[in-house]
Design an enzyme around this catalytic site. Structure first.
Site, mmCIF file in Angstrom:
data_model
loop_
_atom_site.group_PDB
_atom_site.id
_atom_site.type_symbol
_atom_site.label_atom_id
_atom_site.label_comp_id
_atom_site.label_asym_id
_atom_site.label_seq_id
_atom_site.Cartn_x
_atom_site.Cartn_y
_atom_site.Cartn_z
ATOM 1 N N CYS A 1 89.008 82.520 -42.311
ATOM 2 C CA CYS A 1 89.670 83.822 -42.379
ATOM 3 C C CYS A 1 90.319 83.998 -43.738
ATOM 4 O O CYS A 1 91.441 83.552 -43.955
ATOM 5 C CB CYS A 1 90.716 83.929 -41.273
ATOM 6 S SG CYS A 1 91.690 85.427 -41.384
ATOM 7 N N ILE A 2 89.598 84.579 -44.667
ATOM 8 C CA ILE A 2 90.257 84.987 -45.914
ATOM 9 C C ILE A 2 89.890 86.431 -46.191
ATOM 10 O O ILE A 2 88.809 86.898 -45.841
ATOM 11 C CB ILE A 2 89.923 84.096 -47.140
ATOM 12 C CG1 ILE A 2 88.432 83.913 -47.315
ATOM 13 C CG2 ILE A 2 90.648 82.794 -47.097
ATOM 14 C CD1 ILE A 2 88.093 83.193 -48.605
#
Lengths: 168, 171
Positions: free
Chosen positions: A90-91
């Site tokens: 999750c970026i």
């Protein structure tokens, strides 16, 4: 019809990475016949808790690449605030353009069509070195990172050891 | 860095264009056809990008574009958020209208240049779009991107802000 541009662009990047490898990771295809699915091996960045680890991850590119981002998933078990327990990364740079579900990402922090396998991995490596605990994907890891760092270190060290064994 | 946790948060839309915050944008070319549509539709709710119309025009105007550039047909059907197809078409038409205010010329080939979206060298005769920040791309590559996000991929400059400040209504 000839090969779509997304495939040409990915092929170009693959050739370039084979010719001039980038420090910190190696990249190839999961299946030589599918340019949209990549396998990368990330070397735990030096001077971080992940040093010495070898983390395998898969990148799945959409046909609309580079207008839409790939998804990235760690196959090797890894304990990190911004990687969920299934391995999904999750970026913000991997978040769809115009997608602001979470209410606080600027368009400029999200996906841009100039991102390549190399720039994505550089961001992920920097995320390993420097977790962002304000937007955790693994809440337990984030909490530990903040409140019981010793336990966090112990879990990461276990993942590093495991990743070394898997690589042998 | 984004939060991938599933939870409900505010619905602030930083990518809502400046134009749609205006009561009625100056650059609007469609006039009264927008009445009765209610508040501007946040961009992220429409995942339908029929850029075919623009692309066909590109192809008609020059054969050189064929086979070059990131020309992806983007017909998606995920979560239309209750928008009728017609409303989506209107939204997209407005955005295409906006994009068409950006200068486009045939590349003269005088200087070497690369389109960083498709990573191909710009060739003389190809249609190139000039953004207000002076970054240039194949029109066919950048137009599809601008339908998704009005941001320059190289410098992240919002494209619409610069357009508004440079636009002079003629009426």
């Amino acid at each position: 019809m000839s090969e779509p541009q997304s495939a040409l662009l990915l092929r170009k990047q693959l050739a370039e990475l084979n010719k001039n490898p980038v420090e910190g990771f190696s990249a190839g295809l999961i299946d030589d016949n599918d340019i949209y699915r990549w396998e990368v091996l990330i070397i735990g960045p030096p001077d971080t808790l992940y040093e010495g680890g070898f983390f395998k991850a898969h990148l799945q590119f959409p046909k609309e690449y580079p207008l839409r981002p790939p998804r990235m998933k760690f196959i090797t078990e890894i304990w990190h605030p911004n990687i969920d327990k299934n391995g999904d990364v999750c970026i913000s740079i991997l978040h769809e353009p115009g997608d602001d579900k979470w209410g606080y990402e600027k368009a400029s922090e999200r996906w841009l069509p100039v991102h390549t396998v190399e720039t994505i991995l550089i961001s992920v490596i920097s995320m390993l070195a420097d977790p962002n605990d304000e937007s955790p994907a693994n809440v337990d890891a984030a909490k530990e990172w903040r409140e019981s760092y010793t336990e966090f270190k112990r879990k990461v060290a276990r993942c590093v050891r495991k990743s070394q064994e898997e690589c042998l | 860095m984004g939060n991938c946790l599933k939870r409900v948060t505010g619905n602030q839309q930083d990518n809502t264009t400046l134009l749609s915050n205006n009561p009625e944008p100056n650059v609007s070319t469609s006039g009264s056809s927008q009445e009765g549509l209610g508040p501007p539709i946040p961009y992220n709710q429409a995942a339908y990008y029929p850029s075919i119309a623009t692309r066909e025009r590109h192809l008609q105007s020059t054969n050189l574009n064929i086979g070059r550039g990131i020309g992806v047909n983007l017909v998606q059907s995920t979560g239309s958020a209750g928008l009728s197809e017609e409303e989506q078409q209107v939204r997209i038409a407005k955005r295409i209208g906006l994009i068409q205010h950006l200068p486009m010329r045939e590349y003269d080939g005088a200087k070497k240049g690369e389109c960083v979206i498709c990573m191909m060298e710009l060739q003389a005769g190809e249609e190139v779009r000039y953004l207000p920040c002076m970054h240039t791309y194949h029109a066919i590559c950048i137009d599809d991107w601008l339908l998704r996000s009005l941001t320059c991929p190289s410098c992240m400059e919002p494209v619409d802000a610069a357009l508004i400040s440079s636009y002079h209504p003629t009426t």
